[in-house]
Design an enzyme around this catalytic site. Structure first.
Site, PDB file in Angstrom:
ATOM      1  N   CYS A 124      13.830  10.255   6.962  1.00 10.68           N
ATOM      2  CA  CYS A 124      13.697   9.935   8.393  1.00 10.68           C
ATOM      3  C   CYS A 124      15.030  10.077   9.124  1.00 10.68           C
ATOM      4  CB  CYS A 124      13.073   8.561   8.593  1.00 10.68           C
ATOM      5  SG  CYS A 124      13.800   7.325   7.539  1.00 10.68           S
ATOM      6  N   GLU A 149       9.807   1.308  10.657  1.00 11.57           N
ATOM      7  CA  GLU A 149      10.851   2.328  10.451  1.00 11.57           C
ATOM      8  C   GLU A 149      10.171   3.668  10.666  1.00 11.57           C
ATOM      9  OE1 GLU A 149      13.823   1.522   9.972  1.00 11.57           O
ATOM     10  OE2 GLU A 149      13.675  -0.499   9.150  1.00 11.57           O
ATOM     11  N   LYS A 205       0.843  -1.198   0.000  1.00 14.60           N
ATOM     12  CA  LYS A 205       0.000   0.000   0.000  1.00 14.60           C
ATOM     13  C   LYS A 205       0.876   1.245   0.000  1.00 14.60           C
ATOM     14  CE  LYS A 205      -1.877   2.810   2.791  1.00 14.60           C
ATOM     15  NZ  LYS A 205      -1.738   4.016   1.950  1.00 14.60           N
ATOM     16  N   GLU A 219      10.506  15.700  15.331  1.00 12.08           N
ATOM     17  CA  GLU A 219      10.897  15.514  13.936  1.00 12.08           C
ATOM     18  C   GLU A 219      10.126  16.527  13.083  1.00 12.08           C
ATOM     19  OE1 GLU A 219       9.638  11.945  11.739  1.00 12.08           O
ATOM     20  OE2 GLU A 219      11.690  11.853  10.974  1.00 12.08           O
TER      21      GLU A 219
HETATM   22  P1  ADP Z   1       3.393  10.928   7.069  1.00 13.45           P
HETATM   23  O1  ADP Z   1       3.043  11.522   8.397  1.00 13.45           O
HETATM   24  O2  ADP Z   1       4.806  11.008   6.719  1.00 13.45           O
HETATM   25  O3  ADP Z   1       2.406  11.221   5.979  1.00 13.45           O
HETATM   26  P2  ADP Z   1       2.185   8.533   7.792  1.00 13.45           P
HETATM   27  O4  ADP Z   1       2.816   7.752   8.859  1.00 13.45           O
HETATM   28  O5  ADP Z   1       0.937   9.299   8.059  1.00 13.45           O
HETATM   29  O6  ADP Z   1       3.307   9.414   7.241  1.00 13.45           O
HETATM   30  O7  ADP Z   1       1.890   7.640   6.508  1.00 13.45           O
HETATM   31  C1  ADP Z   1       2.764   6.664   6.026  1.00 13.45           C
HETATM   32  C2  ADP Z   1       1.930   5.552   5.441  1.00 13.45           C
HETATM   33  O8  ADP Z   1       1.078   5.034   6.458  1.00 13.45           O
HETATM   34  C3  ADP Z   1       0.996   5.964   4.316  1.00 13.45           C
HETATM   35  O9  ADP Z   1       0.964   4.905   3.352  1.00 13.45           O
HETATM   36  C4  ADP Z   1      -0.339   6.100   5.004  1.00 13.45           C
HETATM   37  O10 ADP Z   1      -1.440   5.892   4.137  1.00 13.45           O
HETATM   38  C5  ADP Z   1      -0.257   4.982   6.013  1.00 13.45           C
HETATM   39  N1  ADP Z   1      -1.152   5.123   7.173  1.00 13.45           N
HETATM   40  C6  ADP Z   1      -1.583   6.264   7.765  1.00 13.45           C
HETATM   41  N2  ADP Z   1      -2.418   5.991   8.785  1.00 13.45           N
HETATM   42  C7  ADP Z   1      -2.528   4.637   8.865  1.00 13.45           C
HETATM   43  C8  ADP Z   1      -3.235   3.728   9.713  1.00 13.45           C
HETATM   44  N3  ADP Z   1      -4.009   4.155  10.699  1.00 13.45           N
HETATM   45  N4  ADP Z   1      -3.099   2.406   9.490  1.00 13.45           N
HETATM   46  C9  ADP Z   1      -2.293   1.953   8.504  1.00 13.45           C
HETATM   47  N5  ADP Z   1      -1.619   2.758   7.663  1.00 13.45           N
HETATM   48  C10 ADP Z   1      -1.716   4.081   7.830  1.00 13.45           C
END
Ligand code: ADP
Length: 494
Positions: A300, A266, A191, A397
């Site tokens: 990161c 990560e 995903k 961060e």
């Molecule tokens: P950023 O803050 O850098 O956008 P995120 O951690 O929000 O990073 O997102 C990184 C990935 O995690 C994306 O593919 C996002 O769709 C996914 N993601 C965000 N929220 C969830 C969740 N509750 N469960 C699973 N995947 C998630």
């Protein structure tokens, strides 16, 4: 590097396609029929639409992955898995310019970076892990209990793996997850981030062309709260690997508890860059600048906290300021661009908010480069001095091109390490010195998954991951592929 835009036309044409999900070897729309748009952060232009997967699509992908694992995929020999991965690397190489251009369109990064780092790194990661497919094995074990035994371990694929990747290096990160999982014999559901679905879609077309058995690889574009959450909760998923924010990492740990999924995370970082008094100041300044301004700081393990011995502080900070002042910030497709936009307006506001908060809390805005004018989401490269450990810019961060520079006096290495380690994160640390003994002593004391001395980058052979709240487990190297296996012990009385 050539400044030509070869591959761009093909990338634009691909972006505009009516994108679907790739499940069980077929392209199909989301069952809900929903789609979402993706834009170029460099100019805000609409690039295309992707299908928005939800729980029902996740069910289909998990069933297909399980069927592949229970069927043809488990029959395929390691050497054939190796060949499939190598073939994929060749296809990526063949389409490297197009993939790099697609990455630049969707993520905004300079085309030169996509060409020189993201795509080659993906190719090397596939080739490195292709080599592991035939080398994963167990051990024979000598038992001491009563009786006579023949005992050994085997490594089996962990099963169905959900891989959730972020938007900052979408293609390289997707491949870094897919390659070891497939090499180990797992079935994968990928995903990508909702901000950057396009290169993962292109990757899926190449995986289809290579000819993996259906169901071995599925691609679900969609949102974190829907597709991502459904994957992480699904009882048919055996392992989740995730790269992203520490907050979402915490959500994933909880969601994965239902069936005790194996979890590799990560997460965030606040990498310290330490410059000792004997370092080459010019090289350290350039290294520190690259470490924080590459990818507009959206890495990161970006070196976001700079600690310089007071004897070199002015020279090093001046060097970083000079670098920032000359940095050409602009759209990724402009061949002159050295630093692109950040991913979104929300991210731009977030980074700008941190800079403001730092100044309000007493930091000095020591230098700020120029940001291109809109409509892209540009943030100027920024250096703050007079920062203190309690400030949010030092603790949290930022994920943007913002460096906090601090000096130290004649403290011993223990104290320097304590200051650098004063963070919830522990992903990376960088040391600049020509003193061998100090380098190794500091490397021992620093609480970080990777310590770099006088430079160095990411390598598919080098384990990467974090101490503390920077994550769980390691990617890359032997540890990276072994994380996609379960160890089984077999003991037989003889
Ligand atoms: P950023 O803050 O850098 O956008 P995120 O951690 O929000 O990073 O997102 C990184 C990935 O995690 C994306 O593919 C996002 O769709 C996914 N993601 C965000 N929220 C969830 C969740 N509750 N469960 C699973 N995947 C998630």
């Amino acid at each position: 590097m050539s400044s030509d835009l070869s591959g761009l036309e093909a990338a634009r044409a691909f972006a505009q396609g009516a994108h679907r999900l790739f499940i069980d070897g077929q392209w199909r729309p989301a069952l809900s029929g929903k789609t979402f748009a993706t834009h170029n952060p460099g100019d805000g232009a609409l690039l295309g639409h992707a299908a928005s997967a939800e729980a029902a699509d996740v069910d289909l992908a998990v069933a297909a992955a399980r069927a592949a694992l229970d069927g043809p995929w488990s029959e395929i020999k390691p050497s054939e898995r190796a060949r499939l991965l190598w073939r994929l690397s060749d296809l990526i190489e063949k389409h490297a310019d197009e993939i790099a251009a697609l990455e630049t369109l969707d993520n905004g990064k300079p085309l030169r970076d996509a060409r020189l780092f993201d795509v080659p790194h993906a190719i090397e990661t596939l080739r490195y892990n292709s080599g592991w497919a035939t080398k994963l094995g167990g051990e024979t074990i000598n038992l001491s209990g009563p009786g006579t035994w023949h005992a050994y371990t085997v490594r089996e694929p962990v099963g169905v793996v959900a891989q959730i990747v972020p938007w900052n290096a979408p293609f390289a990160m997707a491949v870094a997850k897919v390659a070891p999982a497939l090499a180990a014999g797992c079935a994968v559901i990928l995903k990508p981030a909702e901000e950057t679905p396009l290169t993962a879609l292109r990757l899926a077309t190449l995986i289809e062309e290579v000819g993996f058995p259906k169901g071995v690889f599925s691609l679900l574009t969609g949102f974190g709260e829907t597709a991502g959450a459904a994957l992480v909760e699904h009882p048919g998923v055996d392992k989740v690997t995730f790269t992203g924010s520490t907050e979402v990492g915490r959500i994933i740990i909880r969601a994965a508890a239902g069936n005790f999924k194996r979890v590799t995370l990560e997460l965030g970082g606040k990498t310290p860059v330490i410059v000792l008094p004997d370092a080459d100041a010019a090289r350290a300044a350039e290294g520190a600048a690259r470490s924080i301004f590459t990818n507009a700081g959206q890495i990161c393990n970006a070196g976001s906290r700079l600690f310089v011995h007071q004897s070199l502080f002015e020279r090093v900070v001046e060097g970083v300021a000079d670098y920032a002042g000359k940095l050409r910030v602009g759209p990724g497709l402009d061949p002159e661009t050295q630093m692109g936009p950040v991913i979104s307006d929300a991210q731009k506001q977030r980074v700008s908010g941190y800079i403001r908060a730092g100044v309000e809390q007493g930091a000095t805005l020591r230098a700020q480069g120029a940001a291109a004018a809109g409509p892209g989401f540009f943030v100027p490269p920024t250096i703050l001095t007079q920062t203190t450990p309690e400030m949010s810019v030092v603790r949290e961060e930022i994920f943007g091109p913002v460096l906090c520079a601090m000096s130290f006096g004649d403290e011993d290495l223990d104290q320097i390490a304590r200051t650098a380690n004063a963070s919830d994160y522990g992903l990376g640390a960088v040391v600049w010195t020509n003193n061998l003994s100090a380098a190794h002593r500091l490397a021992r004391k620093l609480k970080a998954g990777t310590v770099r001395v006088n430079g160095g980058g990411l390598d598919p052979a080098l384990p990467f991951g974090g101490f503390k709240q920077s994550g769980w487990g390691r990617e890359n190297g032997r540890e990276g592929i072994e994380a996609y296996t379960e160890v089984k012990a077999v003991a037989m009385a003889v």
